[in-house]
Design an enzyme around this catalytic site. Structure first.
Site, PDB file in Angstrom:
ATOM      1  N   LEU A  83       0.872  -1.165   0.000  1.00 50.59           N
ATOM      2  CA  LEU A  83       0.000   0.000   0.000  1.00 50.59           C
ATOM      3  C   LEU A  83       0.913   1.220   0.000  1.00 50.59           C
ATOM      4  O   LEU A  83       1.793   1.339   0.849  1.00 50.59           O
ATOM      5  CB  LEU A  83      -0.905  -0.014   1.238  1.00 50.59           C
ATOM      6  CG  LEU A  83      -2.081   0.971   1.266  1.00 50.59           C
ATOM      7  CD1 LEU A  83      -3.011   0.742   0.081  1.00 50.59           C
ATOM      8  CD2 LEU A  83      -2.851   0.839   2.577  1.00 50.59           C
ATOM      9  N   ASP A  84       0.714   2.096  -0.974  1.00 50.18           N
ATOM     10  CA  ASP A  84       1.619   3.226  -1.135  1.00 50.18           C
ATOM     11  C   ASP A  84       1.693   4.088   0.122  1.00 50.18           C
ATOM     12  O   ASP A  84       0.745   4.144   0.915  1.00 50.18           O
ATOM     13  CB  ASP A  84       1.182   4.099  -2.315  1.00 50.18           C
ATOM     14  CG  ASP A  84       1.315   3.386  -3.648  1.00 50.18           C
ATOM     15  OD1 ASP A  84       2.261   2.583  -3.776  1.00 50.18           O
ATOM     16  OD2 ASP A  84       0.491   3.621  -4.531  1.00 50.18           O
ATOM     17  N   ARG A  85       2.801   4.774   0.252  1.00 48.50           N
ATOM     18  CA  ARG A  85       3.028   5.641   1.408  1.00 48.50           C
ATOM     19  C   ARG A  85       1.927   6.687   1.549  1.00 48.50           C
ATOM     20  O   ARG A  85       1.501   7.009   2.673  1.00 48.50           O
ATOM     21  CB  ARG A  85       4.398   6.311   1.276  1.00 48.50           C
ATOM     22  CG  ARG A  85       4.773   7.230   2.428  1.00 48.50           C
ATOM     23  CD  ARG A  85       6.119   7.890   2.157  1.00 48.50           C
ATOM     24  NE  ARG A  85       6.462   8.857   3.177  1.00 48.50           N
ATOM     25  CZ  ARG A  85       7.498   9.691   3.105  1.00 48.50           C
ATOM     26  NH1 ARG A  85       8.305   9.649   2.050  1.00 48.50           N
ATOM     27  NH2 ARG A  85       7.734  10.553   4.071  1.00 48.50           N
ATOM     28  N   SER A  87      -1.144   6.399   0.597  1.00 51.44           N
ATOM     29  CA  SER A  87      -2.461   5.777   0.677  1.00 51.44           C
ATOM     30  C   SER A  87      -2.709   5.289   2.099  1.00 51.44           C
ATOM     31  O   SER A  87      -1.790   5.109   2.887  1.00 51.44           O
ATOM     32  CB  SER A  87      -2.566   4.610  -0.318  1.00 51.44           C
ATOM     33  OG  SER A  87      -2.382   5.057  -1.643  1.00 51.44           O
TER      34      SER A  87
END
Length: 223
Positions: A83-85, A87
């Protein structure tokens, strides 16, 4: 003497002094050996974590940024997917390598549900385009399930989302079964509605429910 004569003379001399030894034909095992699978842990667990904004999806960082270690003290668990930073939302971790592979393998087509705040008000045509698939730099996206949703009752983001006063925003529920890099953000940008906030709500059968942001809970998978 010609070059051909020299070559023939050398060849004849070499063959008279050479002792030929029989060579064994090389046999190859055409069957590809698979790496041995690690045995499943005696007590397999799943950790559900509601990842805050600006937290790295890893346990260490040389730059001193916030990581999973700052929130999850459970040993020997690893993220099943990323999960992107920038997000937020559901991150699933487990100590079961086989379960981790099942969740992340593309051919399993595990659906993931995202709540996405976008800039502007997407038209019916834009929603249909997202649902049918859009052409990104790395190819056409698979069909998705996309609908407009009411603003969810969620935690405030820190820092807050920067919204433009004269431009409205819309919340979308987006369900995809792919895991390309920053896929949802690229999809909404492609139809002219940049993503302002992205929250993953569900992975397969697991969802956030009422799990507070920055908190985790451990589920046992022992039958």
């Amino acid at each position: 003497m010609s070059k051909i004569g020299k070559f023939n003379s050398f060849t004849k001399k070499s063959t008279t002094n050479r002792v030929d030894t029989p060579t064994k034909p090389a046999y190859r095992n055409k069957a590809k050996s698979r790496p041995p699978q690690k045995p499943r842990p005696e007590n397999p667990v799943i950790v559900l974590f509601n990842k805050p904004f600006d937290v790295l999806c890893q346990f260490t960082d040389e730059a001193g940024r916030q990581t999973l270690k700052d929130f999850i003290p459970v040993a020997d668990v690893y993220a099943a997917g990323r999960l992107d930073r920038d997000s937020e939302g559901l991150l699933l971790l487990t100590n079961d390598g086989q379960l981790q592979a099942q969740i992340t393998q593309p051919n399993k087509k595990t659906f993931k549900t995202y709540w996405v705040q976008v800039e502007g008000e997407p038209s019916t045509e834009a929603i249909e385009a997202l649902s049918n698939g859009v052409m990104l730099k790395d190819g056409m996206t698979l069909p998705a399930k996309v609908r407009v949703m009411t603003s969810p009752d969620i935690w405030p983001r820190n820092p807050p989302v920067r919204e433009r006063k004269l431009i409205p925003t819309t919340w979308l529920e987006v369900q995809i079964c792919e895991g390309r890099n920053r896929q949802v953000r690229r999809m909404t940008a492609h139809v002219g509605h940049p993503t302002l906030r992205l929250i993953r709500y569900k992975i397969g059968q697991w969802c956030l429910d009422d799990l507070p942001n920055g908190e985790y809970k451990v589920l046992s998978t022992r039958k």
